[in-house]
Design an enzyme around this catalytic site. Structure first.
Site, mmCIF file in Angstrom:
data_model
loop_
_atom_site.group_PDB
_atom_site.id
_atom_site.type_symbol
_atom_site.label_atom_id
_atom_site.label_comp_id
_atom_site.label_asym_id
_atom_site.label_seq_id
_atom_site.Cartn_x
_atom_site.Cartn_y
_atom_site.Cartn_z
ATOM 1 N N ARG A 114 -5.442 -1.409 10.107
ATOM 2 C CA ARG A 114 -6.513 -1.129 9.136
ATOM 3 C C ARG A 114 -7.087 -2.414 8.564
ATOM 4 O O ARG A 114 -6.347 -3.372 8.324
ATOM 5 C CB ARG A 114 -5.941 -0.301 7.983
ATOM 6 C CG ARG A 114 -6.115 1.186 8.168
ATOM 7 C CD ARG A 114 -5.336 1.965 7.139
ATOM 8 N NE ARG A 114 -5.634 1.597 5.760
ATOM 9 C CZ ARG A 114 -5.133 2.245 4.710
ATOM 10 N NH1 ARG A 114 -4.333 3.267 4.900
ATOM 11 N NH2 ARG A 114 -5.434 1.868 3.489
ATOM 12 N N ARG A 158 -7.748 7.898 -9.309
ATOM 13 C CA ARG A 158 -7.378 6.486 -9.396
ATOM 14 C C ARG A 158 -7.924 5.823 -10.648
ATOM 15 O O ARG A 158 -7.728 4.625 -10.834
ATOM 16 C CB ARG A 158 -7.917 5.744 -8.181
ATOM 17 C CG ARG A 158 -6.853 5.432 -7.098
ATOM 18 C CD ARG A 158 -7.586 4.869 -5.927
ATOM 19 N NE ARG A 158 -6.864 4.031 -5.034
ATOM 20 C CZ ARG A 158 -6.423 4.432 -3.834
ATOM 21 N NH1 ARG A 158 -6.536 5.675 -3.446
ATOM 22 N NH2 ARG A 158 -5.862 3.564 -3.034
HETATM 23 P P1 AMP Z 1 -5.905 4.444 0.381
HETATM 24 O O1 AMP Z 1 -5.826 4.798 1.824
HETATM 25 O O2 AMP Z 1 -5.603 5.601 -0.535
HETATM 26 O O3 AMP Z 1 -5.096 3.246 0.006
HETATM 27 O O4 AMP Z 1 -7.440 4.073 0.077
HETATM 28 C C1 AMP Z 1 -8.087 3.022 0.765
HETATM 29 C C2 AMP Z 1 -9.270 2.518 -0.052
HETATM 30 O O5 AMP Z 1 -10.210 3.581 -0.256
HETATM 31 C C3 AMP Z 1 -8.921 2.037 -1.455
HETATM 32 O O6 AMP Z 1 -8.459 0.698 -1.463
HETATM 33 C C4 AMP Z 1 -10.269 2.203 -2.163
HETATM 34 O O7 AMP Z 1 -11.180 1.181 -1.779
HETATM 35 C C5 AMP Z 1 -10.790 3.492 -1.559
HETATM 36 N N1 AMP Z 1 -10.352 4.676 -2.331
HETATM 37 C C6 AMP Z 1 -9.480 5.641 -1.921
HETATM 38 N N2 AMP Z 1 -9.323 6.580 -2.869
HETATM 39 C C7 AMP Z 1 -10.104 6.190 -3.916
HETATM 40 C C8 AMP Z 1 -10.341 6.730 -5.205
HETATM 41 N N3 AMP Z 1 -9.733 7.859 -5.630
HETATM 42 N N4 AMP Z 1 -11.195 6.054 -6.020
HETATM 43 C C9 AMP Z 1 -11.822 4.927 -5.614
HETATM 44 N N5 AMP Z 1 -11.630 4.361 -4.411
HETATM 45 C C10 AMP Z 1 -10.769 4.980 -3.561
#
Ligand code: AMP
Length: 197
Positions: free
Chosen positions: A139, A88
């Site tokens: 969530r 990311r």
């Molecule tokens: P997601 O389910 O992929 O949308 O991730 C949910 C949350 O987890 C994001 O909004 C970030 O706060 C954190 N997160 C997930 N993947 C990453 C990553 N690769 N780098 C940093 N934070 C992450």
């Protein structure tokens, strides 16, 4: 075969990753799912990540890279991994490149899901209403305000990995607003080409 799915939250990366797991015998590694499991277990990492995730900001790169590096050692990652929600940031992308080149196991493809952000907000609102109506848990970061922050974070911190992978000649694009079957067919044709190359 390793591949990366890139796209803003709600673009359908998780749905496609699950389809690809079955079709190609790969393992989906969703850093979001892994972090939510850490939060639920009350681990140190979970405690550090919780508030950041609730705001929709990014968890620090070093924590994410360590988490992924140890997860990739597991047997179920041997056939290859679908990275969903990782990298990311450009720093995460560089760290992943060095991890994979150390293992001699390069990336086969990086697939960008192109979407209309306003439609994503609409989709989220519908999803939340449906979940609430069905009595399901929603969530903590599934609300419009946090989604708008996550989209901003995507544009500022994640979108720079697009030119990074373009420069490596790795990037393919799919229309993330198409139907699940259409997206899945586009992804399959990208992977078939990558495998043949
Ligand atoms: P997601 O389910 O992929 O949308 O991730 C949910 C949350 O987890 C994001 O909004 C970030 O706060 C954190 N997160 C997930 N993947 C990453 C990553 N690769 N780098 C940093 N934070 C992450």
């Amino acid at each position: 075969m390793n591949l990366i799915l890139i796209g803003p939250p709600g673009a359908g990366k998780g749905t496609q990753a699950k389809i690809l797991e079955d079709k190609y015998g790969l393992k989906q590694l969703s850093t979001g799912d892994m972090l939510r499991a850490e939060v639920a277990s009350g681990s140190d990492l979970g405690k550090k990540a919780k508030d950041i995730m609730d705001r929709g900001d990014l968890v620090p790169d070093d924590l994410i890279v360590d988490m992924i590096a140890s997860r990739m050692e597991a047997d179920d990652c041997k056939n290859g991994v679908i990275f969903d929600g990782f990298p990311r940031t450009v720093d995460q992308a560089q760290a992943l490149d060095s991890m994979l080149s150390e293992k001699g196991n390069p990336l086969a493809a990086v697939i960008l899901f192109e979407v209309d952000e306003e439609e994503l907000v609409g989709r989220l609102n519908t999803r939340v209403e449906q979940a609430k109506a069905a009595g399901q848990e929603v969530r903590a970061d599934d609300n419009e305000e946090t989604l708008r922050n996550r989209l901003q974070v995507y544009r500022n911190q994640t979108a720079p990995i697009i030119p990074y992978y373009e420069a490596e000649d790795m990037l393919s694009r799919v229309d993330g607003m198409a139907s699940i079957d259409e997206v899945s067919a586009s992804v399959a044709s990208i992977l078939d080409k990558a495998k043949a190359a």
